[in-house]
Design a protein around this motif. Structure first.
Motif, short mmCIF file in Angstrom:
data_model
loop_
_atom_site.label_atom_id
_atom_site.label_comp_id
_atom_site.label_asym_id
_atom_site.label_seq_id
_atom_site.Cartn_x
_atom_site.Cartn_y
_atom_site.Cartn_z
N TYR A 171 -43.73 -31.05 -48.68
CA TYR A 171 -43.53 -32.17 -49.12
C TYR A 171 -44.29 -33.94 -48.79
N GLU A 198 -37.89 -30.02 -41.65
CA GLU A 198 -38.75 -29.59 -42.54
C GLU A 198 -40.00 -30.18 -43.32
N ARG A 207 -34.18 -33.04 -43.14
CA ARG A 207 -35.76 -33.15 -44.07
C ARG A 207 -36.28 -33.18 -42.40
N CYS A 211 -28.37 -33.56 -46.24
CA CYS A 211 -30.09 -33.73 -46.50
C CYS A 211 -30.90 -34.45 -45.44
N GLY A 253 -36.03 -37.29 -53.03
CA GLY A 253 -35.47 -36.00 -53.23
C GLY A 253 -34.13 -35.32 -52.67
N CYS A 254 -33.33 -36.17 -51.31
CA CYS A 254 -32.11 -35.79 -50.92
C CYS A 254 -31.18 -36.49 -51.93
N ASN A 258 -43.22 -36.75 -50.49
CA ASN A 258 -42.92 -35.66 -51.75
C ASN A 258 -41.18 -35.33 -52.00
N LYS A 259 -40.76 -35.40 -53.02
CA LYS A 259 -39.18 -34.30 -53.28
C LYS A 259 -38.63 -33.54 -53.04
N LYS A 260 -39.93 -32.39 -52.72
CA LYS A 260 -39.76 -31.37 -52.69
C LYS A 260 -40.51 -30.84 -52.24
N SER A 261 -40.68 -29.46 -51.57
CA SER A 261 -41.79 -28.78 -50.95
C SER A 261 -43.09 -28.33 -51.98
#
Length: 393
Positions: free
Chosen positions: A371, A312, A309, A305, A299-300, A366-369
């Motif tokens: 994750y 996050e 991560r 980024c 996802g970055c 995963n690529k986005k929240s």
């Protein structure tokens, strides 16, 4: 983005990458097609063997074109910096000035700043609950507390759990200077933190309630704090959590060794940008390799980024009900994990990591929240403050 568009983008990226690295000569279209075709053939072959989705295929290409080319340069810079530091030929132009640095005790209503050279005042505050666990967070290079980001995301997660003293270290710019100077300062700031922790534990505060969390250079400061605390007290702190510990300048056996197993009774390390901004070597009692040794996080599109991560991922794991979002398996590589060759029992990465496990663990995200692959779909953090009678693990 549909599959056709992704393959078109991949071909364009390979085209650009090959040209910029001297792999092709624009005077010969056949060379361009051959170079592009060879790269595509190799990645497609692996993708088919692993039965990868188009998204996984695209992420693999982004690592090839965006992540991996940075590794040799960062390896050279880190080695050079380590040699210079070990020879003591240069000194940081800006050194920590303790009277300008602060602890910040975060509460629901306000942030309370206390000078680092007066830890007794911090531990004596009415807002510091001596019956609660204490989490001390140290941010990294160019991510101080005034900017929020790393510090706030983790604080929000712990505040959601409730019943915890959350303390940040405001380094007043001493890890926001030129990177090499900042690296020098980690050992000294860690020693200052160790002094404060020694004072806290001498006042009959339960040492087992202390957790240090550091991101990037902050993780290296936590390592220094743990080592210096042991030298002062002959006791090990219970836990240090390193979030993608800084890579450049920190080499084992040199002057700046950074966070390493033995700096606390249990050292957890999350790797999200290995080999570039973050260390790739296993450092802790347990090391989690998110997306393996690939330097770019899913996802970055930038290494910055990817480096962030780790914060996050950890913050997501702290929220109540999400302790098992990130399940990892002891393994030798991500490829082995993808081929189901790792047969160990999965364990949670982050907040709920058990302290009786050791080794290198791999997982995908995963690529986005959210994750975590084991997370609830469309997860939205919902804070639930625990009752005083409930335990804090």
């Amino acid at each position: 983005m549909n599959l056709k568009m992704k393959y078109s983008c991949l071909i364009l990226l390979v085209f650009t990458f090959s040209a910029s690295h001297g792999a092709v000569d624009f005077g010969f279209a056949g060379d361009i097609l051959t170079s592009t075709g060879n790269i595509l053939k190799s990645v497609i072959s692996k993708s088919l063997k692993l039965n990868q989705s188009p998204d996984d295929f695209f992420e693999e290409f982004k690592n090839i074109l965006i992540g991996y080319p940075f590794e040799p340069g960062f390896m050279f810079v880190s080695t050079l910096c380590s040699i210079v530091v070990s020879e003591e030929n240069i000194k940081p132009r800006i050194r920590p000035s303790i009277e300008k640095m602060n602890y910040v005790l975060k509460t629901k209503d306000r942030n309370i700043s206390v000078p680092l050279n007066d830890p007794v005042e911090l531990w004596s505050l009415d807002d510091f609950n001596r019956d609660w666990p204490t989490v001390i967070m140290v941010t990294g290079w160019t991510t101080n507390i005034s900017e929020g980001t790393a510090a706030d995301s983790i604080y929000d997660a712990y505040e959601c759990r409730g019943n915890v003293n959350f303390v940040l270290i405001d380094t007043a710019g001493f890890v926001d200077t030129i990177y090499s100077w900042a690296a020098f300062n980690t050992e000294e700031i860690g020693n200052i933190l160790a002094d404060s922790l020694a004072i806290l534990t001498e006042s009959e505060y339960d040492m087992e309630n202390i957790t240090l969390i550091g991101h990037s250079l902050g993780a290296q400061i936590c390592g220094s704090a743990g080592r210096n605390f042991y030298n002062k007290t002959n006791k090990l702190l219970p836990k240090i959590i390193g979030l993608d510990p800084a890579n450049p300048c920190f080499d084992m056996g040199e002057s700046l060794t950074g966070l390493y197993r033995g700096d606390a009774d249990f050292v957890i390390v999350l790797h999200s940008n290995p080999g570039i901004f973050g260390k790739a070597d296993p450092l802790g009692d347990i090391d989690f390799y998110v997306n393996g040794l690939r330097p770019k996080a899913p996802g970055c599109f930038t290494i910055t980024c990817s480096h962030g991560r780790a914060v996050e991922y950890y913050a997501e794991s702290v929220y109540p009900g999400n302790e098992h979002n990130f399940m990892a398996v002891k393994c030798n590589s991500l490829s082995a994990l993808e081929q189901n060759s790792c047969k160990g029992i999965p364990i949670p990465m982050g907040y709920a990591t058990p302290t009786n496990v050791k080794g290198n663990y791999f997982l995908k995200v995963n690529k986005k929240s959210p994750y975590g692959k084991n997370s609830t779909k469309n997860f939205v953090p919902i804070c639930q403050v625990f009752n005083d009678s409930m335990s804090y693990n």
